[in-house]
Design a protein around this motif. Sequence first.
Motif, PDB file in Angstrom:
ATOM      1  N   ASN A 181     -36.331  -9.538   0.745  1.00  0.00           N
ATOM      2  CA  ASN A 181     -37.798 -10.187   1.170  1.00  0.00           C
ATOM      3  C   ASN A 181     -38.488  -9.157   2.252  1.00  0.00           C
ATOM      4  OD1 ASN A 181     -38.939 -12.338   3.585  1.00  0.00           O
ATOM      5  ND2 ASN A 181     -39.927 -12.608   1.596  1.00  0.00           N
ATOM      6  N   PHE A 236     -32.170 -11.019  -9.467  1.00  0.00           N
ATOM      7  CA  PHE A 236     -33.180 -11.979 -10.082  1.00  0.00           C
ATOM      8  C   PHE A 236     -34.296 -12.180  -9.240  1.00  0.00           C
ATOM      9  CE2 PHE A 236     -29.675 -12.930 -12.716  1.00  0.00           C
ATOM     10  CZ  PHE A 236     -30.393 -13.152 -13.942  1.00  0.00           C
ATOM     11  N   LEU A 237     -35.629 -12.020  -9.848  1.00  0.00           N
ATOM     12  CA  LEU A 237     -36.937 -12.709  -9.525  1.00  0.00           C
ATOM     13  C   LEU A 237     -37.053 -13.929 -10.027  1.00  0.00           C
ATOM     14  CD1 LEU A 237     -39.067  -9.481  -9.473  1.00  0.00           C
ATOM     15  CD2 LEU A 237     -38.433 -10.827  -7.150  1.00  0.00           C
ATOM     16  N   SER A 238     -37.958 -14.649  -9.787  1.00  0.00           N
ATOM     17  CA  SER A 238     -38.453 -16.039 -10.154  1.00  0.00           C
ATOM     18  C   SER A 238     -38.418 -15.636 -12.012  1.00  0.00           C
ATOM     19  CB  SER A 238     -39.402 -16.674  -9.963  1.00  0.00           C
ATOM     20  OG  SER A 238     -39.771 -17.872 -10.269  1.00  0.00           O
ATOM     21  N   HIS A 239     -39.104 -14.815 -12.503  1.00  0.00           N
ATOM     22  CA  HIS A 239     -39.323 -14.998 -13.923  1.00  0.00           C
ATOM     23  C   HIS A 239     -39.222 -13.154 -14.133  1.00  0.00           C
ATOM     24  CE1 HIS A 239     -40.075 -18.829 -14.304  1.00  0.00           C
ATOM     25  NE2 HIS A 239     -40.808 -18.795 -13.463  1.00  0.00           N
ATOM     26  N   THR A 242     -30.633 -11.592   0.064  1.00  0.00           N
ATOM     27  CA  THR A 242     -31.898 -12.264  -0.096  1.00  0.00           C
ATOM     28  C   THR A 242     -32.889 -11.881   1.033  1.00  0.00           C
ATOM     29  OG1 THR A 242     -30.829 -14.261  -1.246  1.00  0.00           O
ATOM     30  CG2 THR A 242     -33.102 -14.526  -0.541  1.00  0.00           C
ATOM     31  N   THR A 270     -26.586 -11.958  -8.549  1.00  0.00           N
ATOM     32  CA  THR A 270     -27.672 -12.993  -8.933  1.00  0.00           C
ATOM     33  C   THR A 270     -29.003 -12.768  -7.751  1.00  0.00           C
ATOM     34  OG1 THR A 270     -26.520 -14.640  -9.762  1.00  0.00           O
ATOM     35  CG2 THR A 270     -28.723 -15.178  -9.302  1.00  0.00           C
ATOM     36  N   THR A 271     -28.661 -12.604  -6.668  1.00  0.00           N
ATOM     37  CA  THR A 271     -29.838 -12.621  -5.643  1.00  0.00           C
ATOM     38  C   THR A 271     -30.178 -11.121  -5.343  1.00  0.00           C
ATOM     39  OG1 THR A 271     -30.421 -13.170  -3.675  1.00  0.00           O
ATOM     40  CG2 THR A 271     -28.168 -12.401  -3.598  1.00  0.00           C
ATOM     41  N   ASP A 299     -39.584  -6.138  -0.006  1.00  0.00           N
ATOM     42  CA  ASP A 299     -40.786  -6.715  -0.686  1.00  0.00           C
ATOM     43  C   ASP A 299     -41.820  -6.815  -0.003  1.00  0.00           C
ATOM     44  OD1 ASP A 299     -39.293  -7.394  -3.015  1.00  0.00           O
ATOM     45  OD2 ASP A 299     -39.120  -9.438  -2.569  1.00  0.00           O
ATOM     46  N   ARG A 309     -35.127  -7.473 -11.175  1.00  0.00           N
ATOM     47  CA  ARG A 309     -35.494  -6.201 -10.245  1.00  0.00           C
ATOM     48  C   ARG A 309     -34.666  -4.776 -10.723  1.00  0.00           C
ATOM     49  NH1 ARG A 309     -37.242  -7.810  -4.851  1.00  0.00           N
ATOM     50  NH2 ARG A 309     -36.803  -9.995  -4.383  1.00  0.00           N
ATOM     51  N   ALA A 329     -45.496  -4.531  -0.569  1.00  0.00           N
ATOM     52  CA  ALA A 329     -46.467  -5.093  -0.853  1.00  0.00           C
ATOM     53  C   ALA A 329     -47.683  -4.930   0.017  1.00  0.00           C
ATOM     54  CB  ALA A 329     -46.567  -6.646  -1.213  1.00  0.00           C
ATOM     55  N   ARG A 338     -22.738 -14.596  -6.791  1.00  0.00           N
ATOM     56  CA  ARG A 338     -24.012 -14.918  -6.352  1.00  0.00           C
ATOM     57  C   ARG A 338     -24.735 -13.579  -5.526  1.00  0.00           C
ATOM     58  NH1 ARG A 338     -20.899 -19.369  -4.575  1.00  0.00           N
ATOM     59  NH2 ARG A 338     -20.534 -18.451  -2.254  1.00  0.00           N
ATOM     60  N   PRO A 374     -28.788 -16.603 -14.169  1.00  0.00           N
ATOM     61  CA  PRO A 374     -28.805 -16.664 -12.861  1.00  0.00           C
ATOM     62  C   PRO A 374     -27.454 -17.218 -12.399  1.00  0.00           C
ATOM     63  CG  PRO A 374     -30.825 -17.277 -13.274  1.00  0.00           C
ATOM     64  CD  PRO A 374     -30.102 -17.161 -14.650  1.00  0.00           C
ATOM     65  N   ASP A 375     -27.080 -18.383 -13.093  1.00  0.00           N
ATOM     66  CA  ASP A 375     -25.611 -18.896 -12.838  1.00  0.00           C
ATOM     67  C   ASP A 375     -24.408 -18.142 -12.435  1.00  0.00           C
ATOM     68  OD1 ASP A 375     -25.878 -18.939 -15.876  1.00  0.00           O
ATOM     69  OD2 ASP A 375     -23.881 -20.060 -15.435  1.00  0.00           O
ATOM     70  N   GLU A 376     -23.428 -18.702 -11.630  1.00  0.00           N
ATOM     71  CA  GLU A 376     -22.397 -17.967 -11.308  1.00  0.00           C
ATOM     72  C   GLU A 376     -21.592 -17.571 -12.428  1.00  0.00           C
ATOM     73  OE1 GLU A 376     -22.220 -20.437  -6.951  1.00  0.00           O
ATOM     74  OE2 GLU A 376     -20.465 -20.137  -8.378  1.00  0.00           O
TER      75      GLU A 376
END
Lengths: 193, 193
Positions: A182, A41-44, A178, A37-38, A185, A47, A189, A34, A78-80
Amino acid sequence: MIRFAVLGHLAHTADDFSLNDMPGGAGRLDVLCRCVTTSLFLSHGMRRDVEVYLVLLGPPDPPRTILFSGENVRYLSPDERSAGSLIKKALDIHAGDEFRQSTPGVYVRKGGLEDLLSGHRFVLLDESGTDVRTVSSLPENYLLSDHMNLTEGEIMQTGDLPVFSVGPRALHADHTITVLQNELDRRAAGWTS
Amino acid sequence: MIRFAVLGHLAHTADDFSLNDMPGGAGRLDVLCRCVTTSLFLSHGMRRDVEVYLVLLGPPDPPRTILFSGENVRYLSPDERSAGSLIKKALDIHAGDEFRQSTPGVYVRKGGLEDLLSGHRFVLLDESGTDVRTVSSLPENYLLSDHMNLTEGEIMQTGDLPVFSVGPRALHADHTITVLQNELDRRAAGWTS
């Protein structure tokens, strides 16, 4: 480059476990999956400017370090199980003192925390630390423990590292990453609140 | 009570999938499993004041809603397979119009978004919304979509809901929940930065 390094105190250092039982048979490897993954990964998208170092300290042949490079990694979902599968493949090749690639963007070497700390200057993420939101300039490299506390030896090794906290409650390592992402990010931005 | 509701657009509504293939055979059920974990788990404990509603909209018999109650749930571990296993058991019992318990703290009923919205007032979490850090008083109930955008019908149904954002980048649903939980934790603990 942002780097997350996670200590897996029980995580197996051989391809001797089933993907169907990563919490038990692989020594809580699910936690490390996990974290991969975190971190990446971004939503689509991915990183691409992030690297993840998994320090495996369980049997039979610790320590091993597995590196996931966001820039180069392939075949990661994204899955374990997906991260677990790539870790199994990394543990299936001969590990030397330098990183060797097992699948695109995934690498393995002998060595653990000492080698990690000799390569980069890390900050420790722990709920006892300074609130990250109050830190004027956030560093690039973050070290976390899995579901277990640091050992006495690890506390000695990391005693001079700054300690940052993402919030008032003790979170899982992946959740901590995560929240830290944030904060990074928002700063990148220009979100000032 | 804090409530997270996640729309699973492809998530299967029958016990017809393998825990070894939740991304494929179960219609990205892995996304929903991670949402359960991040909603309910602390490092060494559960968030007893949280409920998670999974709205399953995939074949063969949508919609179904599965509720995880942080107060009552048992037999849940943080890995994806654990949540997936409890979801499978919930889909294996007869679902009526009211929630029925399948295992301790896990419940299932027919119905989807319409029923959800008739029960509680939700806020939509989406990167287009108002920064949660700037919201003076955060509400209790949060609605998210899985890896897919809202359908036109869902946009119609949710058009009058406030929209909040946790940050400048589009994140996975579970990561969004993690960041929102951190904001709630900080406010509950009086962390003012």
